[in-house]
Design a protein around this motif. Structure first.
Motif, short mmCIF file in Angstrom:
data_model
loop_
_atom_site.label_atom_id
_atom_site.label_comp_id
_atom_site.label_asym_id
_atom_site.label_seq_id
_atom_site.Cartn_x
_atom_site.Cartn_y
_atom_site.Cartn_z
N GLU A 1 0.85 -1.19 0.00
CA GLU A 1 0.00 0.00 0.00
C GLU A 1 0.88 1.24 0.00
O GLU A 1 1.91 1.28 0.68
CB GLU A 1 -0.91 0.00 1.23
N SER A 2 0.45 2.24 -0.77
CA SER A 2 1.25 3.48 -0.85
C SER A 2 0.33 4.66 -1.13
O SER A 2 -0.52 4.59 -2.02
CB SER A 2 2.30 3.35 -1.94
N HIS A 3 0.57 5.74 -0.36
CA HIS A 3 -0.13 7.01 -0.62
C HIS A 3 0.65 7.83 -1.63
O HIS A 3 0.08 8.63 -2.36
CB HIS A 3 -0.28 7.83 0.68
N GLU A 4 1.97 7.65 -1.65
CA GLU A 4 2.86 8.49 -2.46
C GLU A 4 2.99 8.05 -3.92
O GLU A 4 3.36 8.85 -4.77
CB GLU A 4 4.28 8.53 -1.85
N HIS A 5 2.74 6.80 -4.18
CA HIS A 5 2.98 6.26 -5.53
C HIS A 5 1.65 5.86 -6.18
O HIS A 5 0.75 5.37 -5.51
CB HIS A 5 3.90 5.04 -5.46
N PRO A 6 1.57 6.06 -7.49
CA PRO A 6 0.33 5.66 -8.18
C PRO A 6 0.18 4.14 -8.23
O PRO A 6 1.16 3.40 -8.19
CB PRO A 6 0.50 6.23 -9.60
N GLU A 7 -1.05 3.71 -8.34
CA GLU A 7 -1.32 2.27 -8.41
C GLU A 7 -0.64 1.68 -9.64
O GLU A 7 -0.65 2.25 -10.73
CB GLU A 7 -2.84 2.04 -8.50
N GLY A 8 0.00 0.52 -9.45
CA GLY A 8 0.65 -0.17 -10.56
C GLY A 8 2.10 0.21 -10.77
O GLY A 8 2.77 -0.34 -11.64
N GLN A 9 2.63 1.13 -9.97
CA GLN A 9 4.04 1.52 -10.10
C GLN A 9 4.89 0.56 -9.28
O GLN A 9 4.52 0.14 -8.19
CB GLN A 9 4.25 2.95 -9.62
N VAL A 10 6.06 0.21 -9.81
CA VAL A 10 6.98 -0.69 -9.11
C VAL A 10 7.61 0.08 -7.96
O VAL A 10 8.23 1.13 -8.17
CB VAL A 10 8.05 -1.24 -10.07
N LEU A 11 7.45 -0.44 -6.73
CA LEU A 11 8.02 0.21 -5.54
C LEU A 11 9.41 -0.32 -5.23
O LEU A 11 10.33 0.45 -4.99
CB LEU A 11 7.11 -0.03 -4.33
N THR A 12 9.54 -1.61 -5.17
CA THR A 12 10.83 -2.22 -4.83
C THR A 12 11.11 -3.38 -5.77
O THR A 12 10.19 -3.99 -6.33
CB THR A 12 10.85 -2.75 -3.38
N GLN A 13 12.39 -3.68 -5.89
CA GLN A 13 12.83 -4.77 -6.76
C GLN A 13 13.63 -5.75 -5.89
O GLN A 13 14.60 -5.37 -5.26
CB GLN A 13 13.72 -4.19 -7.86
N MET A 14 13.19 -6.97 -5.85
CA MET A 14 13.86 -7.98 -5.05
C MET A 14 14.98 -8.68 -5.84
O MET A 14 15.98 -9.09 -5.27
CB MET A 14 12.86 -9.04 -4.56
N ARG A 15 14.78 -8.80 -7.13
CA ARG A 15 15.78 -9.45 -7.99
C ARG A 15 15.76 -8.73 -9.33
O ARG A 15 14.70 -8.48 -9.90
CB ARG A 15 15.40 -10.92 -8.17
N LYS A 16 16.94 -8.40 -9.84
CA LYS A 16 17.02 -7.70 -11.11
C LYS A 16 16.56 -8.59 -12.26
O LYS A 16 16.72 -9.81 -12.21
CB LYS A 16 18.46 -7.26 -11.40
N GLY A 17 16.05 -7.94 -13.26
CA GLY A 17 15.69 -8.64 -14.49
C GLY A 17 16.73 -8.34 -15.56
O GLY A 17 17.45 -7.33 -15.48
N TYR A 18 16.81 -9.21 -16.56
CA TYR A 18 17.79 -9.03 -17.63
C TYR A 18 17.17 -9.38 -18.97
O TYR A 18 16.31 -10.25 -19.05
CB TYR A 18 19.02 -9.94 -17.40
N ALA B 1 12.71 -12.09 -15.84
CA ALA B 1 11.88 -10.96 -15.42
C ALA B 1 12.37 -10.44 -14.08
O ALA B 1 12.88 -11.20 -13.25
CB ALA B 1 10.42 -11.40 -15.32
N ALA B 2 12.21 -9.15 -13.85
CA ALA B 2 12.55 -8.55 -12.56
C ALA B 2 11.46 -8.92 -11.55
O ALA B 2 10.28 -8.83 -11.84
CB ALA B 2 12.65 -7.04 -12.69
N SER B 3 11.88 -9.35 -10.36
CA SER B 3 10.93 -9.68 -9.30
C SER B 3 10.66 -8.42 -8.49
O SER B 3 11.59 -7.84 -7.93
CB SER B 3 11.50 -10.77 -8.40
#
Length: 194
Positions: free
Chosen positions: A152-169, A178-180
């Motif tokens: 949940e986020s007040h600052e970011h629009p719905e559907g925006q990636v907040l954090t990345q657990m694993r990089k994608g290539y 795919a990026a996780s």
């Protein structure tokens, strides 16, 4: 004789039109002109030459096909050779760094050495056409991102990636991994309606 008897006699006797002509399908000899004979010999020689050329062309085509298949198999078998050659210096530096780390007393020097090896490895990947998918702050794309969950986020629009657990290539235009990511969603309302 009367006319009726004449007609019967004519009907019984074979006419010239009805006499079968016997043709010998395999005569013992045939007489041909010298020109026809020479033309036939020339045509036979030309046919033999064309047959020989056809057989040679078929053999060349077959050999070319086999060579192309062999080259294709070799290309597939050794496709990663150039990339692996670029990785060997990275491996050498990593091994030297590991040897130095065993006797080093300064953790900062070890970290700097690892950073240098990491930079060299990333450059080898870039040289091979591998690109990092930078997902944080981007809109979620199911073709490039794998959603692990929502935050949940007040600052970011719905559907925006907040954090990345694993990089994608991706390799040029093809996705390797795919990026996780975790994706923003609007906060749930906690108040109850009366």
């Amino acid at each position: 004789m009367n006319k009726e008897e004449d007609k019967k006699a004519e009907a019984a006797a074979p006419s010239a039109m009805e006499i079968p002509v016997i043709v010998n399908p395999d005569p013992a000899y045939v007489t041909v002109s010298k020109e026809l004979f020479n033309a036939t010999v020339a045509q036979a020689a030309q046919a033999a030459e064309l047959k020989d050329r056809l057989l040679r062309a078929q053999a060349e085509w077959d050999n070319s096909r086999k060579r192309i298949l062999r080259e294709k198999e070799d290309a597939v078998r050794y496709a990663g050779e150039a990339f692996l050659e670029r990785l060997l210096p990275v491996l050498d530096n990593f091994e030297m760094g590991m040897q130095q780390a065993k006797s080093a007393t300064d953790a900062k020097a070890i970290a700097q050495g690892l950073e240098m090896v990491l930079a060299q490895f990333q450059q080898a990947l870039r040289d091979a056409g591998v690109e990092v998918i930078d997902a944080v702050g981007q809109p979620f794309d199911p073709h490039r991102h794998e959603a692990l969950g929502h935050h949940e986020s007040h600052e970011h629009p719905e559907g925006q990636v907040l954090t990345q657990m694993r990089k994608g290539y991706k390799l040029k235009d093809r996705l390797l991994r795919a990026a996780s990511v975790f994706v923003a969603k609007p906060p749930e309302e906690t108040g109850t309606k009366h």
